[in-house]
Every structure is written in C-alpha cells, then in structure tokens.
Design a protein around this motif. Structure first.
Motif, PDB file in Angstrom:
ATOM      1  N   ALA A 151       3.082  -3.485   5.183  1.00 40.11           N
ATOM      2  CA  ALA A 151       2.280  -4.693   4.999  1.00 40.11           C
ATOM      3  C   ALA A 151       1.917  -5.350   6.330  1.00 40.11           C
ATOM      4  CB  ALA A 151       3.022  -5.681   4.109  1.00 40.11           C
ATOM      5  N   THR A 203      -1.395  -1.225   2.295  1.00 41.11           N
ATOM      6  CA  THR A 203      -1.088  -1.801   0.991  1.00 41.11           C
ATOM      7  C   THR A 203      -2.320  -1.758   0.087  1.00 41.11           C
ATOM      8  OG1 THR A 203      -1.602  -3.999   1.850  1.00 41.11           O
ATOM      9  CG2 THR A 203       0.717  -3.326   1.872  1.00 41.11           C
ATOM     10  N   LEU A 207      -4.001 -10.413   2.815  1.00 42.43           N
ATOM     11  CA  LEU A 207      -2.862 -10.142   3.701  1.00 42.43           C
ATOM     12  C   LEU A 207      -2.609 -11.292   4.669  1.00 42.43           C
ATOM     13  CD1 LEU A 207      -3.449  -6.377   4.485  1.00 42.43           C
ATOM     14  CD2 LEU A 207      -1.622  -7.359   3.093  1.00 42.43           C
TER      15      LEU A 207
END
Length: 177
Positions: A100, A147, A160
């Motif tokens: 991530a 991701t 994000l």
C-alpha cells in the motif's frame, strides 16, 4: 418462432446470461425482428411487474437484466451478506502495508523491507486486495504489485492519499491494535 413462448425464452435468456442482454441478442433468441422483440420484452416486463414475483426487468448498459426491486433489498440482507473472511495474519498485514505504501513494488523489495518472505502475496491476491500492476525494468522483469479498489473499500478509503502518514520506514506501528 417455434418451441417455448417468448416470455419463457426471455426469462431463461436473462437468467442464463448473467449479464445485460441486448435487444439484438433477444431478437435472435426469439427468432423475431427487433421491433417485435422489443414488444415482447415490454409485455414480459409488464407481466413481471403485475405478478409481483420479486424481480423486475431493468434496461441497463445497452441491454436488459433481471433485478430485485430496490424496495425488497433491505429484506434480503440476511441471505445476501457475504460470509466473513478469516482475519489476515500479521505477515499478510505487513505485506499489505508495504504494498500500500510503496506501490508499485516487487516481491523482492517487499521481502527486503520486511526481512522475511512475502509468500502471503498470493493470499492477498486471492482476496483481491492486491494485483499485478506491471513489470519492473530490473533484471528478469519481476512483477510489480499494487493495491486494488477492493483494498480501498475494505479499509474505508476513497483514495490511497487517505492512508495514515508513515513514521519513517517502520511499518510495525501499523500492526498494533
């Protein structure tokens, strides 16, 4: 048209297709012209609504599909709720955090950051939390991971950029309750 009637063929086609079916496709199944098929679809939709069977015809994405009327959706929650997945292991959470925050990232880079194997990437892919987003220009062109939209949904993020800021390169603080 010979064989089953138009309503039976329309209903069977819509159920079997599992996707919106175009009028042209329905016309071929019904062995009718598109105008006649459109009339048959309209009669089918009216019959469904009048019968109140718990599903209706919806025109969507250039075709037709059978759907549950929105008014019935709340009553279906007990059977539609997906079963809870087992919690992710600490190792899987560490790998997910590395991906991530550092995406796109190779498996070797993940392992170097963690100091341990990144074997849980497969589990994360199976849960559709991470995906292959390309290949690195490094020797051997290893896969790059990032991701998915499901990751954002599962963690309640719209982007994000909403991830909490990292304190240095240490991921350990992310794993504490």
């Amino acid at each position: 048209m010979s064989g089953p009637g138009a309503p039976a063929l329309i209903g069977a086609t819509l159920l079997a297709a599992g996707r919106p079916v175009t009028l042209a496709e329905l016309a071929r199944v019904l062995e009718l012209g598109e105008d006649a098929a459109a009339r048959a679809v309209a009669v089918f939709a009216a019959a469904l609504e009048a019968a109140a069977l718990g599903f209706v015809l919806e025109a969507v994405a250039g075709g037709y599909r059978l759907v549950v009327p929105p008014a019935l959706a709340p009553h279906l929650a007990p059977v539609l709720a997906p079963p809870a997945l087992p919690a992710l292991s600490t190792a899987a959470l560490e790998v997910l955090a590395v991906i991530a925050y550092r995406q796109p990232v190779t498996r070797a880079e993940i392992e170097a950051m963690r100091g341990a194997s990144a074997g849980t990437v497969v589990t994360l892919q199976e849960r559709e939390l991470v995906k292959v987003v390309g290949r690195s220009a490094a020797v051997g062109q290893p896969l790059l991971y990032g991701t998915t939209d499901r990751f954002l949904m599962e963690f309640g993020l719209s982007a994000l950029a909403e991830l909490p800021p990292l304190e240095g390169a240490d991921f350990a603080h992310l794993l504490r309750g």
